[in-house]
Design an enzyme around this catalytic site. Structure first.
Site, PDB file in Angstrom:
ATOM      1  NE  ARG A 145      -4.232   5.636   3.545  1.00  0.00           N
ATOM      2  CZ  ARG A 145      -4.699   4.649   4.028  1.00  0.00           C
ATOM      3  NH1 ARG A 145      -5.753   4.662   5.276  1.00  0.00           N
ATOM      4  NH2 ARG A 145      -4.869   3.573   3.685  1.00  0.00           N
ATOM      5  CG  HIS A 179      -9.627   6.192   7.099  1.00  0.00           C
ATOM      6  ND1 HIS A 179     -11.343   5.197   7.077  1.00  0.00           N
ATOM      7  CD2 HIS A 179      -8.213   5.458   6.792  1.00  0.00           C
ATOM      8  CE1 HIS A 179      -9.892   3.778   7.290  1.00  0.00           C
ATOM      9  NE2 HIS A 179      -8.526   4.160   6.721  1.00  0.00           N
ATOM     10  CG  HIS A 183      -9.192   6.177   2.759  1.00  0.00           C
ATOM     11  ND1 HIS A 183      -9.789   6.237   1.660  1.00  0.00           N
ATOM     12  CD2 HIS A 183      -8.634   4.597   3.538  1.00  0.00           C
ATOM     13  CE1 HIS A 183      -9.201   4.719   1.214  1.00  0.00           C
ATOM     14  NE2 HIS A 183      -7.797   3.506   2.271  1.00  0.00           N
ATOM     15  CD  GLU A 199      -2.853  -1.198   2.415  1.00  0.00           C
ATOM     16  OE1 GLU A 199      -3.908  -0.822   1.984  1.00  0.00           O
ATOM     17  OE2 GLU A 199      -2.404  -0.820   3.265  1.00  0.00           O
ATOM     18  NE  ARG A 256      -4.487   4.243   9.561  1.00  0.00           N
ATOM     19  CZ  ARG A 256      -4.566   3.520   9.233  1.00  0.00           C
ATOM     20  NH1 ARG A 256      -4.967   2.224   9.371  1.00  0.00           N
ATOM     21  NH2 ARG A 256      -5.524   3.752   8.132  1.00  0.00           N
TER      22      ARG A 256
HETATM   23  C1  LIG Z   1     -13.443   1.074   6.514  1.00  0.00           C
HETATM   24  C2  LIG Z   1     -11.869   0.671   7.596  1.00  0.00           C
HETATM   25  C3  LIG Z   1     -10.943  -0.018   7.486  1.00  0.00           C
HETATM   26  C4  LIG Z   1      -9.622   0.291   7.428  1.00  0.00           C
HETATM   27  N1  LIG Z   1      -8.796  -0.877   7.353  1.00  0.00           N
HETATM   28  C5  LIG Z   1      -7.641  -0.323   7.454  1.00  0.00           C
HETATM   29  C6  LIG Z   1      -6.827  -1.749   7.759  1.00  0.00           C
HETATM   30  O1  LIG Z   1      -6.669  -2.179   5.975  1.00  0.00           O
HETATM   31  N2  LIG Z   1      -5.505  -1.659   8.183  1.00  0.00           N
HETATM   32  C7  LIG Z   1      -4.884  -1.251   9.862  1.00  0.00           C
HETATM   33  O2  LIG Z   1      -4.146  -1.748  10.294  1.00  0.00           O
HETATM   34  N3  LIG Z   1      -6.570  -0.809  10.181  1.00  0.00           N
HETATM   35  C8  LIG Z   1      -7.227  -0.181   9.476  1.00  0.00           C
HETATM   36  N4  LIG Z   1      -8.141   0.629   9.552  1.00  0.00           N
HETATM   37  C9  LIG Z   1      -7.970   1.382  10.817  1.00  0.00           C
HETATM   38  C10 LIG Z   1      -8.003  -0.254  11.981  1.00  0.00           C
HETATM   39  O3  LIG Z   1      -9.123  -1.146  11.860  1.00  0.00           O
HETATM   40  C11 LIG Z   1      -8.563   0.683  13.364  1.00  0.00           C
HETATM   41  O4  LIG Z   1      -7.060   1.448  13.708  1.00  0.00           O
HETATM   42  C12 LIG Z   1      -8.555  -0.468  14.596  1.00  0.00           C
HETATM   43  O5  LIG Z   1      -9.147  -1.704  14.385  1.00  0.00           O
HETATM   44  C13 LIG Z   1      -8.573   0.071  15.995  1.00  0.00           C
HETATM   45  O6  LIG Z   1      -9.238  -1.084  16.903  1.00  0.00           O
HETATM   46  P1  LIG Z   1      -9.259  -0.580  18.703  1.00  0.00           P
HETATM   47  O7  LIG Z   1      -9.434  -1.867  18.849  1.00  0.00           O
HETATM   48  O8  LIG Z   1      -8.208   0.608  18.848  1.00  0.00           O
HETATM   49  O9  LIG Z   1     -10.352  -0.408  18.424  1.00  0.00           O
HETATM   50  P2  LIG Z   1     -12.269  -0.689  17.580  1.00  0.00           P
HETATM   51  O10 LIG Z   1     -12.163  -1.928  16.539  1.00  0.00           O
HETATM   52  O11 LIG Z   1     -13.476   0.672  17.510  1.00  0.00           O
HETATM   53  O12 LIG Z   1     -12.858  -1.131  18.995  1.00  0.00           O
HETATM   54  C14 LIG Z   1     -13.153  -0.028  19.887  1.00  0.00           C
HETATM   55  C15 LIG Z   1     -13.739  -0.758  20.900  1.00  0.00           C
HETATM   56  O13 LIG Z   1     -14.585  -0.169  21.686  1.00  0.00           O
HETATM   57  C16 LIG Z   1     -16.177   0.446  22.174  1.00  0.00           C
HETATM   58  N5  LIG Z   1     -15.932   1.024  23.194  1.00  0.00           N
HETATM   59  C17 LIG Z   1     -15.759   2.602  22.657  1.00  0.00           C
HETATM   60  N6  LIG Z   1     -16.338   3.575  23.370  1.00  0.00           N
HETATM   61  C18 LIG Z   1     -17.094   2.800  24.576  1.00  0.00           C
HETATM   62  C19 LIG Z   1     -17.224   3.176  25.933  1.00  0.00           C
HETATM   63  N7  LIG Z   1     -17.616   4.744  26.129  1.00  0.00           N
HETATM   64  N8  LIG Z   1     -17.543   1.997  26.893  1.00  0.00           N
HETATM   65  C20 LIG Z   1     -17.261   0.417  26.268  1.00  0.00           C
HETATM   66  N9  LIG Z   1     -17.071   0.602  25.566  1.00  0.00           N
HETATM   67  C21 LIG Z   1     -16.862   1.402  24.732  1.00  0.00           C
HETATM   68  C22 LIG Z   1     -16.424   0.138  21.050  1.00  0.00           C
HETATM   69  O14 LIG Z   1     -17.962  -0.563  21.108  1.00  0.00           O
HETATM   70  C23 LIG Z   1     -15.972  -1.442  20.466  1.00  0.00           C
HETATM   71  O15 LIG Z   1     -16.153  -1.939  21.044  1.00  0.00           O
HETATM   72  C24 LIG Z   1      -8.804   0.599   9.007  1.00  0.00           C
HETATM   73  C25 LIG Z   1     -10.535   1.165  10.032  1.00  0.00           C
HETATM   74  C26 LIG Z   1     -11.881   1.670   9.116  1.00  0.00           C
HETATM   75  C27 LIG Z   1     -12.463   2.456   9.886  1.00  0.00           C
END
Ligand SMILES: Cc1cc2nc3c(=O)[nH]c(=O)nc-3n(C[C@H](O)[C@H](O)[C@H](O)COP(=O)(O)OP(=O)(O)OC[C@H]3O[C@@H](n4cnc5c(N)ncnc54)[C@H](O)[C@@H]3O)c2cc1C
Length: 528
Positions: free
Chosen positions: A291, A353, A243, A125, A388
């Protein structure tokens, strides 16, 4: 306040960072409780609650037997993308720990696309010097990761691992300057508190600061607001990655389908409404430029043509529906594709994004407040700097989730003083649509002092509202986080990475950041 309980580790969030921490800590013998604002994991749900589920491209990782790649190369690509603000000291350990973390993820049940010899298929990428991004189901990497982790949690559920779904955390509880617990609400049991020597915030991103985003509905910056109210430092919040290719639908708000960068990698071309290339003459890498560059070129093309979107011409992409099943499903849901046909021209716009900054964390995930850890998108480890590198965020969530479990194991024996919590029943909260429109107009790809000051005034005048529902809590979190984003964007009088100021178009010679904290209701700058 209703029920009270105790654990060795409380994990807030059930995406890649939270579930990885929970699985590792419970396997090490800790009693772990996961508080998850979203519903219980079900693969078939039309709208999913984590960004993790929606990740398309993959996970960047250095495979030890890849002769073309090395830790040094991945570190230098990450530093280059971060526009001077990536911390080498944080980056090297995260990149180095990537392979063991992926190995463990595979042991937990995740399957990645492989070639006939059984080796991982690797794609490339923007910003990566070599092919180092492993993926699953073509463009369904996140769904695979969420499924594997969700299933592993279900399999391990028991006294050492409890997941409370539909549990929105409302406050962090402090005693003598140390975070000792979390208050949360569930629809069934109402208000409850849980105490633990370690609380891990893994609440994901903040895409819903804007009218349209690639993020799921729950990405409302709750973790940033919880951390600010607990006294923790935040930094680099001005760096919000847009994005370049989010699906455009007239008038649509909220979560919209992402059209993966890999589509351009496979031959898709960005053209304006007149059929002219969007990026010609803008950057030597053309449509695969960084990006922020492509997103601004898209915006310029929209301004030039007066049209509300540009188009991704995918007529040259072979077997589009098979290579990009997730994108195709999104096009079908929007009525732009059928079971047998996909359009040659996909309407796209830049979309909010990824939050590059977040709660300031040490390389071990510790925040400036004892007892509080962060992992995943809510954190600012220094890996992403001002921009990023693609596919580094799943890597960070995975690696830092494991690190958090190790820190929690060390803190396990610490005594926890229960503290009385006075939960504020009302908080400043702006109307969500008005906030999102302001942020989209003035705090998106191009910013100016005049626009930022106007937004700051409106946010500062947000009315106080009773916190009756989860939506109220989210609106209050968005309002507080938006104030911090605007303060950071106002303070950075230069253009760098994802942050562009029309009144300060140059990049300063020296790359510096400052942190921000909440003091008596004001967002105040402090040393990073
Ligand atoms: C469409 C899309 C495509 C992407 N593609 C890529 C990719 O190809 N490669 C890559 O590295 N990254 C990618 N990213 C970024 C990556 O997916 C995210 O940065 C990563 O998944 C975040 O993980 P996380 O565990 O921090 O949060 P998340 O997976 O968002 O999980 C957050 C959790 O916190 C919970 N939560 C939030 N607030 C509260 C609260 N007040 N109380 C209790 N629970 C709460 C939510 O319910 C959820 O369970 C992409 C993102 C998107 C949106």
């Amino acid at each position: 306040m209703g029920a009270q309980s105790r654990a060795d580790l409380v994990v807030i969030g059930a995406g890649i960072a939270g579930l990885t921490a929970a699985l590792s800590a419970s396997a090490a013998g800790l009693r772990v409780v996961v508080l998850n604002k979203g519903p219980a994991w079900v693969a078939e749900r039309a709208e999913q609650p984590t960004s993790t589920f929606y990740a398309q491209g993959g996970i960047a990782v250095v495979e030890p037997d890849n002769p073309d790649d090395s830790i040094n190369l991945h570190v230098s690509d990450t530093l280059a993308a971060g526009a001077g603000l990536t911390h080498a000291a944080a980056t090297r350990p995260i990149v180095t720990d990537g392979w063991p973390a992926i190995t463990e993820l595979v042991e937990r049940g995740a399957t990645f696309d492989r070639n006939a010899d059984g080796r991982f298929l690797r794609t490339r990428e923007g910003g990566h010097s070599v092919r180092r991004i492993i993926h699953a189901g073509g463009d369904a990497t996140g769904a695979q990761v969420q499924r594997a982790l969700g299933q592993a949690v279900t399999n391990s559920a028991g006294p050492n691992l409890v997941c409370i779904d539909d549990a929105a955390v409302t406050d962090l509880i402090k005693h003598d300057g140390v975070v000792v617990g979390a208050a949360y609400r569930t629809p069934d049991a109402g208000e409850a508190v849980i105490y633990a020597p370690t609380i891990l915030l893994a609440t994901g991103g903040a895409g819903h600061l804007y009218a349209a985003t690639t993020n799921p509905g729950g990405a409302t910056a709750d973790g940033i607001a919880l951390a600010l109210r607990a006294g923790a430092k935040v930094a680099d919040l001005e760096f919000i990655q847009f994005h370049p290719t989010m699906l455009y639908l007239d008038g649509a708000r909220g979560r919209r389908t992402l059209i993966s960068e890999a589509v351009r990698g496979e031959g898709g071309r960005l053209v304006d409404a007149d059929g002219k290339s969007v990026t010609a003459g803008v950057h030597p890498m053309g449509d695969l430029a960084p990006r922020d560059v492509v997103a601004r070129a898209v915006e310029a093309a929209m301004d030039r043509t007066g049209q509300p979107c540009v188009y991704l011409d995918v007529s040259g992409v072979d077997d589009f529906a098979r290579r990009f099943p997730t994108v195709t499903a999104g096009l079908r849901a929007a009525g732009l594709a059928t079971e047998t046909t996909t359009p040659d021209l996909i309407p796209v716009v830049p979309g909010a994004h990824y939050l590059c900054g977040g709660v300031v964390a040490t390389p071990a995930g510790e925040t400036s407040v004892p007892g509080l850890l962060v992992a995943g998108e809510v954190s600012r480890t220094g890996l992403h700097g001002a921009n990023r590198l693609a596919s580094n965020s799943l890597l960070e969530g995975l690696v830092m989730g494991r690190k958090a479990s190790a820190v929690a194991a060390e803190r396990r024996g610490l005594s926890v003083e229960e503290a009385l919590l006075s939960v504020p029943t009302s908080r400043p909260a702006m109307d969500r649509k008005a906030l999102q429109d302001l942020m989209s107009d003035e705090v998106a790809l191009q910013r100016s002092a005049t626009g930022l000051d106007a937004v700051a005034r409106r946010l500062g005048a947000a009315p106080t509202r009773a916190m009756k529902s989860v939506a109220d809590l989210e609106d209050a979190a968005l309002t507080l986080t938006a104030r911090a984003v605007v303060a950071a964007a106002r303070a950075r009088e230069e253009s760098r990475g994802c942050h562009a100021r029309v009144d300060f178009p140059d990049t300063a010679t020296e790359a510096t950041s400052r942190a921000f904290v909440l003091v008596n209701g004001d967002i105040v700058a402090v040393a990073d």
